[in-house]
Write a protein that holds these residues in place. Structure first.
Motif, PDB file in Angstrom:
ATOM      1  N   VAL A   1      41.008  41.829  37.116  1.00  0.00           N
ATOM      2  CA  VAL A   1      42.054  42.204  38.067  1.00  0.00           C
ATOM      3  C   VAL A   1      42.169  43.721  38.059  1.00  0.00           C
ATOM      4  CG1 VAL A   1      44.558  42.336  38.324  1.00  0.00           C
ATOM      5  CG2 VAL A   1      43.464  40.121  38.079  1.00  0.00           C
TER       6      VAL A   1
ATOM      7  N   ARG B   1      47.047  34.724  35.915  1.00  0.00           N
ATOM      8  CA  ARG B   1      47.960  34.026  35.010  1.00  0.00           C
ATOM      9  C   ARG B   1      47.850  32.512  35.183  1.00  0.00           C
ATOM     10  NH1 ARG B   1      51.813  36.628  32.290  1.00  0.00           N
ATOM     11  NH2 ARG B   1      53.279  34.891  32.476  1.00  0.00           N
TER      12      ARG B   1
ATOM     13  N   THR C   1      47.417  39.251  40.012  1.00  0.00           N
ATOM     14  CA  THR C   1      47.808  38.954  38.632  1.00  0.00           C
ATOM     15  C   THR C   1      48.332  37.526  38.513  1.00  0.00           C
ATOM     16  OG1 THR C   1      48.294  41.277  38.157  1.00  0.00           O
ATOM     17  CG2 THR C   1      49.305  39.646  36.721  1.00  0.00           C
TER      18      THR C   1
ATOM     19  N   ASP D   1      42.725  41.973  32.545  1.00  0.00           N
ATOM     20  CA  ASP D   1      43.845  42.450  33.346  1.00  0.00           C
ATOM     21  C   ASP D   1      43.926  43.970  33.266  1.00  0.00           C
ATOM     22  OD1 ASP D   1      46.154  42.743  34.794  1.00  0.00           O
ATOM     23  OD2 ASP D   1      47.486  41.954  33.255  1.00  0.00           O
TER      24      ASP D   1
END
Length: 381
Positions: A212, A69, A65, A180
């Motif tokens: 992800v 980001r 993650t 995500d």
């Protein structure tokens, strides 16, 4: 397994990572990200290519993650650089990047209709009304949401809300879409259906997707390549079949799918090695190109579907006797846990090809298990 289906939907020639002349869309170069004394990403170098469906796979806390980001612009690298289409984007704010992100909770506006949710970003950019209408209509058609255009998010199903979020993310035609854990809120059957919808949409748009996930089956189904992560590092990047059938390490073999791992001592033999692993048990034969020192400690990883189970002994490269101690019935197949004389447990699977509720083996049955030398994977670490 579903991996093969996913592979068939892609053109066989799509493998830019094997082309030395191909230019990556995304380049991580020696990227490290620290939060105080904690290193979330450790000296990471990685290339992702245009039109890929790329999966970042690993357990919670592995850094996947944080990588996403940084791509989105919500975090900046402590060291190293990230390039998108040749541009260093490390200091470029999120709203100035050709990147969009789809969150796990979808983040839809509850007071806006499906149409208005998809149009929101285009309106914020000041696009003309005719252009917005045309683009939203195109996104509704792509995601099969035309008849739900005037409904509010609470008036449609979870899978439909997921498609609204996807349509909104794609409306601005980003070079890169970040997802995500996008399917985490869906039930198993809907999640499986949506995985193939995502693949179809990604191929139709040609947008590069980076997902992800901690769901191995999801990553193996949708991705052109998978990066397996552990403690801020990428331990293997490869296509799903290579990740599954040729894991580069003990960690990858153990993390991906179901596996039995046997530790032993390697002895050179024709075509590979024999592995001495337990007193009174025959050595295991493994076909391998690894260059191990004579007597080196090693591991043999064997997938349950590669192991056959019989009532009577059969001739094969590896044949072991044991007792059935547990059975898992999964509908299309059954998994048998077979305890060997030394107490070790090996898993074997049988496909249930006939409509018979009776299992061919039951608890406490004495059985023989076997597999060929080419079915096991020899690992030194």
């Amino acid at each position: 397994m579903s991996t093969a289906t996913a592979e068939r939907t892609r053109p066989a020639v799509f493998a830019p990572w094997d082309d030395p002349d191909a230019t990556p869309l995304i380049e991580f170069r020696g990227v490290t990200k620290r939060f105080g004394d904690f290193t979330a990403i450790d000296d990471l170098t990685l290339d992702i290519y245009a039109k890929e469906f790329f999966a970042l796979l690993g357990p919670s806390g592995c850094g996947k993650t944080t990588m996403m980001r940084m791509l989105a612009g919500f975090e900046t690298p402590t060291e190293g650089s990230i390039h998108l289409s040749g541009q260093d984007i490390g200091r470029v704010p999120p709203n100035r990047r050709a990147v969009n992100m789809m969150f796990q909770n979808y983040a839809l506006f509850p007071h806006l209709s499906v149409w208005e949710n998809i149009a929101f970003g285009l309106k914020r950019e000041g696009r003309e009304k005719g252009e917005i209408d045309e683009r939203v209509t195109e996104m509704l058609r792509l995601t099969r949401l035309e008849k739900f255009a005037r409904r509010k998010p609470h008036q449609i199903s979870g899978g439909q809300r997921q498609r609204v979020a996807l349509a909104r993310s794609l409306a601005k035609a980003p070079k890169l879409l970040l997802l995500d854990e996008p399917l985490g809120a869906l039930d198993k059957k809907l999640r499986e259906e949506t995985q193939f919808e995502l693949m179809d949409i990604q191929e139709k748009t040609g947008t590069t997707f980076v997902i992800v996930t901690h769901d191995q089956e999801e990553a193996m189904t949708v991705a052109s390549r998978v990066a397996v992560m552990d403690e801020g590092r990428i331990v293997q990047v490869a296509t799903p079949p290579v990740i599954y059938e040729q894991p580069a390490s003990l960690y990858v073999a153990d993390f991906i799918g179901d596996v039995t791992i046997i530790e032993g001592t390697a002895r050179r033999a024709e075509g590979g090695y024999t592995v001495e692993w337990a007193e009174g048990q025959p050595p295991l034969r493994v076909r391998s190109g690894l260059d191990l020192a004579e007597g080196a400690r090693c591991h043999v990883a064997i997938r349950p579907e590669k192991v056959e189970i019989h009532r009577n002994r059969v001739e094969d490269d590896n044949v072991l006797k044991g007792t059935v101690i547990d059975i898992g019935y999964l509908g299309n197949l059954s998994t048998y846990h077979v305890r060997l004389a030394d107490g070790r447990v090996v898993k074997a699977q049988n496909f249930n090809t006939e409509r018979d509720t009776r299992q061919p083996f039951t608890w406490e049955d004495e059985v023989w298990i076997n597999w060929t030398a080419g079915c096991g994977v020899l690992l030194e670490r």
